[in-house]
Motif scaffolding. Structure first.
Motif, PDB file in Angstrom:
ATOM      1  N   ARG A 209      73.368 -18.288 -19.153  1.00 26.53           N
ATOM      2  CA  ARG A 209      74.165 -19.468 -19.494  1.00 26.53           C
ATOM      3  C   ARG A 209      73.661 -20.193 -20.731  1.00 26.53           C
ATOM      4  NH1 ARG A 209      74.695 -23.153 -14.331  1.00 26.53           N
ATOM      5  NH2 ARG A 209      76.136 -24.178 -15.779  1.00 26.53           N
ATOM      6  N   ARG A 211      72.571 -19.794 -24.646  1.00 31.31           N
ATOM      7  CA  ARG A 211      72.505 -18.969 -25.863  1.00 31.31           C
ATOM      8  C   ARG A 211      71.128 -19.111 -26.490  1.00 31.31           C
ATOM      9  NH1 ARG A 211      77.395 -19.944 -29.847  1.00 31.31           N
ATOM     10  NH2 ARG A 211      76.303 -18.200 -30.841  1.00 31.31           N
ATOM     11  N   GLY A 212      70.581 -18.002 -26.898  1.00 31.48           N
ATOM     12  CA  GLY A 212      69.271 -18.032 -27.542  1.00 31.48           C
ATOM     13  C   GLY A 212      68.131 -17.759 -26.589  1.00 31.48           C
ATOM     14  N   ARG A 215      66.660 -12.408 -23.032  1.00 32.88           N
ATOM     15  CA  ARG A 215      66.927 -11.802 -21.718  1.00 32.88           C
ATOM     16  C   ARG A 215      65.856 -10.810 -21.315  1.00 32.88           C
ATOM     17  NH1 ARG A 215      73.501 -11.078 -21.080  1.00 32.88           N
ATOM     18  NH2 ARG A 215      74.041 -13.255 -21.583  1.00 32.88           N
ATOM     19  N   LYS A 234      66.448 -24.012 -35.762  1.00 36.39           N
ATOM     20  CA  LYS A 234      67.809 -24.206 -35.254  1.00 36.39           C
ATOM     21  C   LYS A 234      68.020 -25.625 -34.743  1.00 36.39           C
ATOM     22  CE  LYS A 234      71.031 -22.413 -31.773  1.00 36.39           C
ATOM     23  NZ  LYS A 234      71.220 -21.413 -30.692  1.00 36.39           N
TER      24      LYS A 234
END
Length: 296
Positions: A209, A211-212, A215, A234
């Motif tokens: 859920r 982003r970034g 995994r 970022k």
């Protein structure tokens, strides 16, 4: 044994212990609360005059409910997107002061416990964390005392081979965590490299859920530093890391635009960060704003 008039209900009296047993077995505060609710319903229906040792009885009920729950969620965790990490809890200094409890409820230890079979995990938790007699554990897991002794021995060996190799003083742990936070908050790449062990491993849980959120584990100081610096760039000016006590250990709260975005805990060896656990799945950040009562 009936509860005397005016006395606290034994379930309420031992709730911190019961929650800790369930949480140690499940690694999830939400699941632990479900187990306590189910256990309370069973406790409310029991004839108290048939209960000789209320504490042992309640631990037995909670253990059995937690085992049932653990078996039912195993498939859910197999289908989890990315790495699954335990749910972090904001804890009080009292938990940190109990060195043995703090070690056993740490994110690092709970991650190791995830590699045990359900009954092995229950036996290990009840024996090693709560020092329960083998005959009481046998009642809780519905095994013979001899079988429980064998399971306990096997579980101890399994955990010993996977737990952090070196235990460090809390002051050293806090110092290293502060160095990590300072390096990330200032975007100082060299300071970050200085605090990371060459073979550091970073595991992130975004639950698919966020982003970034990597995994797969990120391995190695140089690779991890670049990954972290990318995040710093970022969220430049929007992200801060601040110290908190997580599961009895020094950890970090990550905020983005003033809202919690993650919790970070680390293991420390030889004055450097050897492993990082980052929990960013929003569903697992609900218990970081209020101190959770862990006890034994």
């Amino acid at each position: 044994m009936s509860t005397p008039a005016g006395a606290a209900d034994p379930f309420v009296e031992h709730r911190g212990l019961l929650f800790t047993v369930a949480y140690e077995m499940l690694g999830s505060a939400a699941d632990a609360e479900d187990v306590l609710q189910e256990s309370w319903l069973r406790w409310a229906a029991v004839d108290r005059d048939t209960v000789r040792d209320e504490r042992a009885y309640l631990v037995r009920v909670v253990t059995r409910q937690a085992l049932n729950h653990l078996r039912s969620v195993s498939r859910r965790r197999e289908d989890y997107v990315g790495e699954w990490l335990p749910e972090p809890l904001l804890t009080s200094p009292d938990v940190a002061d109990d060195v043995e409890l703090a070690e056993n409820v740490s994110i690092a230890m709970l991650t190791v416990l995830e590699t045990l079979a359900p009954t092995e995990r229950a036996v290990f938790v009840l024996r090693e964390v709560f020092d329960m007699p083998y005959d009481e554990i046998a009642d809780a897991v519905e095994k013979s005392p001899a079988s429980v002794r064998q399971i306990a021995h096997r579980a101890r060996d399994h955990v010993a081979a996977r737990r952090p190799r070196v235990q460090v003083a809390r002051s050293e742990h806090e110092q290293v965590v502060e160095q990590l936070a300072r390096a990330v908050n200032t975007g100082d790449l060299q300071a970050l490299m200085d605090v990371l062990a060459p073979d550091v491993v970073s595991v992130a849980d975004g639950g698919g859920r966020v982003r970034g959120a990597a995994r797969r584990p990120v391995i190695g100081a140089e690779k991890l530093a670049k990954y972290l610096m990318h995040g710093v760039a970022k969220y430049a000016g929007r992200m801060t890391l601040s110290p908190i006590l997580v599961n009895g250990q020094p950890g970090l709260r990550m905020d983005v635009d003033g809202e919690i975005a993650g919790v970070v805990t680390v293991t420390v060896e030889n004055g450097k960060v050897s492993r990082i656990y980052s929990i960013a799945n929003p569903e697992k950040l609900e218990h970081v704003d209020a101190v959770m009562p862990l006890s034994r």
